[in-house]
Design a protein around this motif. Structure first.
Motif, mmCIF file in Angstrom:
data_model
loop_
_atom_site.group_PDB
_atom_site.id
_atom_site.type_symbol
_atom_site.label_atom_id
_atom_site.label_comp_id
_atom_site.label_asym_id
_atom_site.label_seq_id
_atom_site.Cartn_x
_atom_site.Cartn_y
_atom_site.Cartn_z
ATOM 1 N N PRO A 149 24.256 0.363 -43.340
ATOM 2 C CA PRO A 149 23.455 1.267 -43.456
ATOM 3 C C PRO A 149 23.999 2.587 -43.009
ATOM 4 O O PRO A 149 24.709 2.824 -42.170
ATOM 5 C CB PRO A 149 22.516 0.894 -42.348
ATOM 6 C CG PRO A 149 22.675 -0.680 -42.211
ATOM 7 C CD PRO A 149 24.056 -0.741 -42.488
ATOM 8 N N TYR A 150 23.457 3.593 -43.766
ATOM 9 C CA TYR A 150 23.871 5.090 -43.523
ATOM 10 C C TYR A 150 23.003 5.625 -42.341
ATOM 11 O O TYR A 150 21.663 5.277 -42.296
ATOM 12 C CB TYR A 150 23.390 5.990 -44.673
ATOM 13 C CG TYR A 150 23.317 7.199 -44.318
ATOM 14 C CD1 TYR A 150 24.539 8.007 -43.961
ATOM 15 C CD2 TYR A 150 22.147 8.060 -44.028
ATOM 16 C CE1 TYR A 150 24.365 9.599 -43.454
ATOM 17 C CE2 TYR A 150 22.078 9.409 -43.874
ATOM 18 C CZ TYR A 150 23.151 10.171 -43.575
ATOM 19 O OH TYR A 150 23.101 11.434 -43.104
ATOM 20 N N CYS A 151 23.741 5.889 -41.267
ATOM 21 C CA CYS A 151 23.087 6.118 -40.007
ATOM 22 C C CYS A 151 23.293 7.524 -39.709
ATOM 23 O O CYS A 151 24.492 8.058 -39.086
ATOM 24 C CB CYS A 151 23.710 5.200 -38.795
ATOM 25 S SG CYS A 151 23.308 3.382 -39.202
ATOM 26 N N PRO A 152 22.679 8.303 -39.669
ATOM 27 C CA PRO A 152 22.550 9.955 -39.516
ATOM 28 C C PRO A 152 23.054 10.166 -37.927
ATOM 29 O O PRO A 152 22.539 9.627 -37.066
ATOM 30 C CB PRO A 152 21.323 10.749 -39.721
ATOM 31 C CG PRO A 152 20.539 9.301 -39.926
ATOM 32 C CD PRO A 152 21.144 8.235 -40.084
ATOM 33 N N SER A 153 23.833 10.937 -37.622
ATOM 34 C CA SER A 153 24.506 11.436 -36.389
ATOM 35 C C SER A 153 23.317 11.847 -35.273
ATOM 36 O O SER A 153 23.544 11.724 -34.078
ATOM 37 C CB SER A 153 25.618 12.193 -36.387
ATOM 38 O OG SER A 153 25.309 13.527 -37.008
ATOM 39 N N ASP A 154 22.452 12.369 -35.871
ATOM 40 C CA ASP A 154 21.311 12.997 -34.817
ATOM 41 C C ASP A 154 20.274 11.914 -34.490
ATOM 42 O O ASP A 154 19.276 12.271 -33.860
ATOM 43 C CB ASP A 154 20.497 14.244 -35.659
ATOM 44 C CG ASP A 154 19.980 13.962 -37.087
ATOM 45 O OD1 ASP A 154 20.161 12.702 -37.425
ATOM 46 O OD2 ASP A 154 19.017 14.603 -37.372
ATOM 47 N N ILE A 155 20.478 10.862 -34.789
ATOM 48 C CA ILE A 155 19.762 9.800 -34.297
ATOM 49 C C ILE A 155 20.233 8.817 -33.618
ATOM 50 O O ILE A 155 21.419 8.018 -33.940
ATOM 51 C CB ILE A 155 19.042 8.685 -35.537
ATOM 52 C CG1 ILE A 155 18.112 9.729 -36.375
ATOM 53 C CG2 ILE A 155 18.244 7.479 -35.053
ATOM 54 C CD1 ILE A 155 17.331 9.039 -37.529
ATOM 55 N N GLU A 237 7.407 12.603 -46.901
ATOM 56 C CA GLU A 237 7.576 13.013 -45.415
ATOM 57 C C GLU A 237 9.195 12.960 -45.047
ATOM 58 O O GLU A 237 9.545 11.977 -45.728
ATOM 59 C CB GLU A 237 7.006 11.992 -44.540
ATOM 60 C CG GLU A 237 5.267 12.085 -44.582
ATOM 61 C CD GLU A 237 4.767 13.242 -43.731
ATOM 62 O OE1 GLU A 237 5.466 14.152 -43.389
ATOM 63 O OE2 GLU A 237 3.595 13.233 -43.650
ATOM 64 N N GLU A 238 9.632 13.887 -44.330
ATOM 65 C CA GLU A 238 10.973 13.806 -43.694
ATOM 66 C C GLU A 238 10.962 13.798 -42.423
ATOM 67 O O GLU A 238 10.091 14.637 -41.663
ATOM 68 C CB GLU A 238 11.845 14.892 -44.469
ATOM 69 C CG GLU A 238 12.066 14.426 -45.958
ATOM 70 C CD GLU A 238 12.969 15.770 -46.362
ATOM 71 O OE1 GLU A 238 13.923 16.054 -45.990
ATOM 72 O OE2 GLU A 238 12.928 15.695 -47.686
ATOM 73 N N TYR A 239 11.944 13.119 -41.712
ATOM 74 C CA TYR A 239 11.998 13.115 -40.174
ATOM 75 C C TYR A 239 12.720 14.771 -39.650
ATOM 76 O O TYR A 239 13.503 15.165 -40.550
ATOM 77 C CB TYR A 239 12.923 12.138 -39.709
ATOM 78 C CG TYR A 239 14.260 12.281 -39.766
ATOM 79 C CD1 TYR A 239 14.906 12.774 -38.559
ATOM 80 C CD2 TYR A 239 14.882 11.979 -40.614
ATOM 81 C CE1 TYR A 239 16.457 12.804 -38.568
ATOM 82 C CE2 TYR A 239 16.376 12.095 -40.597
ATOM 83 C CZ TYR A 239 17.103 12.442 -39.765
ATOM 84 O OH TYR A 239 18.505 12.699 -39.700
ATOM 85 N N GLU A 240 12.130 14.979 -38.582
ATOM 86 C CA GLU A 240 12.787 16.256 -37.775
ATOM 87 C C GLU A 240 13.470 15.805 -36.767
ATOM 88 O O GLU A 240 14.555 16.301 -36.618
ATOM 89 C CB GLU A 240 11.338 17.134 -37.325
ATOM 90 C CG GLU A 240 11.820 18.495 -36.446
ATOM 91 C CD GLU A 240 12.578 19.581 -37.509
ATOM 92 O OE1 GLU A 240 13.635 20.011 -37.113
ATOM 93 O OE2 GLU A 240 11.787 19.709 -38.573
ATOM 94 N N SER A 241 13.062 14.799 -35.842
ATOM 95 C CA SER A 241 13.708 14.052 -34.964
ATOM 96 C C SER A 241 13.252 12.687 -34.534
ATOM 97 O O SER A 241 11.965 12.209 -34.908
ATOM 98 C CB SER A 241 13.565 14.886 -33.566
ATOM 99 O OG SER A 241 12.263 15.043 -33.217
ATOM 100 N N VAL A 242 14.115 12.033 -34.266
ATOM 101 C CA VAL A 242 13.532 10.474 -33.689
ATOM 102 C C VAL A 242 14.101 10.431 -32.076
ATOM 103 O O VAL A 242 15.385 10.492 -31.829
ATOM 104 C CB VAL A 242 14.391 9.453 -34.392
ATOM 105 C CG1 VAL A 242 13.931 8.143 -33.827
ATOM 106 C CG2 VAL A 242 13.870 9.567 -35.907
#
Length: 466
Positions: A149-155, A237-242
């Protein structure tokens, strides 16, 4: 340091690696497989295809028990926890590992459990094996290292309530509410699984409709049935933050919405497992998604190095990966069984499932192809009524003049099995590949397969008076 010589080295033991290794071994070549995990099978067996489909099957059985009036004579509807359902999947995984381990043993293929890294285009160093570090040499090497899975660094994926499609298999409780970010195949499948367990799901899609590569009517049907099972679908929709806390997770969207849930599952994209292979030493560069570029024989730009499976991108399906591995080995060995894998049926294991092959109505319209559609609704077929699975339909798209079959689209129980009948007829030459085959063939009754006859007659009736 021990050095071993082989004819072929395969990096990865998932479907692509297994297909390559077995085909090479059957042609009398000495083959080594390098697998980073402790057991063979790759992510397909341990984290992806097999566990998710086993989970789906168990959940489908639970839904049938809880919704079938006949079972009320046995007892009241039952609630099942996610960990309990997962135990069934673990048994299937174990059986698959035993099966595949025997494949390698029977074909005398050496399996090295450790991390592979290129020293040069003919040499692989395997670290972390039971004997330490070992060196393998071969004229040909096949990269079949799969994806993750691609896991973005800001999560923060280390948070106990934030999961990827790999780590969700370690979920130790059943949340009441869940956010699934990413409405691709994996996201839609898990939305079906968790909603089937009674979890209230928010499915976040960054596009304007689900699985836009599908025929529009099939995509609409999937949306309807997910919503009917209390899945809230949020498009564009796109996430801003989690942000995770002790009580759950808060998802903030760029549109300004905030959604709280007990758990968060990220299903948005995958990355090829190529970053630690030392590709720079052999002159190869992966793209931003960790994928390698290949030609129509699965050869990379470096002589003797092939790539197959998820590391080359589309279609990223276990079925295609196995055939790609076999094809790469065939090309390497100058075998006569080589074929480029381009006609691949989709198999999407939502509840109900989806499968298709060929063109969609949207594609045929854009190409100005004069087509017609024949449909059979499962609610009208005896077998679906008997099995209590009336949801779904089969759609055949065919040329109005030649009657050639152009596409098969199926939504409902056993769709991934049903589609193969149409696939086989589409592959025939001349008049054998027309909708008339289904009218002129006697099908067992009652069966799901007879839906082809019903759809064919309906389609021919639409053009009969023109």
């Amino acid at each position: 340091m021990a050095v071993y010589d082989y004819d072929v080295i395969v990096i990865g033991s998932g479907p692509a690696g297994e297909g390559a290794a077995m085909n090479a071994a059957k042609h009398g070549r000495r083959v080594a497989v390098v697998e980073e995990q402790d057991l063979v099978g790759g992510n397909c067996t341990h984290k992806g295809t097999i566990p998710s489909k086993a989970l789906r099957h168990s959940v489908k059985q639970i839904i049938e028990f809880n919704t079938n009036p006949m079972f009320r004579d046995i007892g009241e509807p039952r609630w099942f926890s996610f960990p309990k359902v997962l135990k069934r999947a673990e048994k299937v995984i174990s059986n698959q590992v035993v099966l595949r381990t025997n494949f390698y043993a029977r074909n005398r293929i050496d399996v090295f459990f450790g991390r592979a890294r290129f020293q040069d285009k003919n040499t692989i160093q395997v670290s972390g094996t039971s004997k330490g570090t070992e060196t393998l040499r071969a004229k040909n090497i096949i990269i079949a290292s799969g994806s993750r899975p691609y896991c973005p660094s800001d999560i923060d994926f280390k948070h106990p309530r934030i999961y990827s499609s790999d780590t969700i298999l370690k979920l130790s409780h059943t949340p009441r509410t869940m956010i699934i970010y990413g409405a691709g195949v994996i996201g839609c499948e898990y939305a079906s699984i968790f909603s089937g367990l009674g979890v209230k799901v928010d499915l976040i899609d960054n596009r304007d409709r689900l699985l836009s590569f599908l025929d529009g009517e099939i995509s609409d049907a999937l949306s309807y049935h997910l919503r009917n099972n209390a899945v809230k679908i949020r498009h564009n929709e796109e996430y801003e933050s989690v942000e995770g806390d002790s009580n759950g997770v808060v998802l903030t969207l760029k549109s300004g919405k905030k959604i709280r849930a007990d758990a968060f599952l990220w299903c948005n994209g995958r990355t090829g497992n190529t970053d630690n292979l030392g590709l720079e030493t052999i002159g190869l560069d992966a793209n931003s998604r960790g994928q390698l570029e290949i030609d129509e024989h699965y050869r990379t730009s470096t002589d003797g190095i092939y790539a197959v499976g998820d590391v080359i991108g589309w279609p990223s399906l276990a079925s295609a990966a196995l055939d790609q591995g076999r094809a790469a080995a065939a090309d390497m060995l100058s075998g006569d069984d080589f074929r480029y894998i381009n006609e691949v049926p989709t198999g999407i294991y939502t509840i109900p499932e989806i499968s298709s092959i060929g063109k969609t109505e949207e594609e045929l319209t854009a190409e100005c192809v004069p087509y017609e559609a024949g449909q059979a609704f499962f609610k009208d077929t005896a077998r679906a009524q008997i099995s209590g699975q009336p949801v779904g339909m089969l759609k055949i798209l065919f040329h109005r003049e030649t009657l050639q079959i152009l596409g098969i689209h199926c939504f409902g129980d056993q769709a991934s099995e049903i589609v193969h009948i149409g696939q086989a007829i589409m592959a025939q030459e001349g008049e054998a590949n027309t909708i008339k085959y289904f009218v002129n063939t006697t099908f067992n009754y009652p069966t799901m397969a007879e839906a082809y006859r019903v759809a064919a007659i309906a389609g021919l009736n639409r053009i009969a008076n023109l």
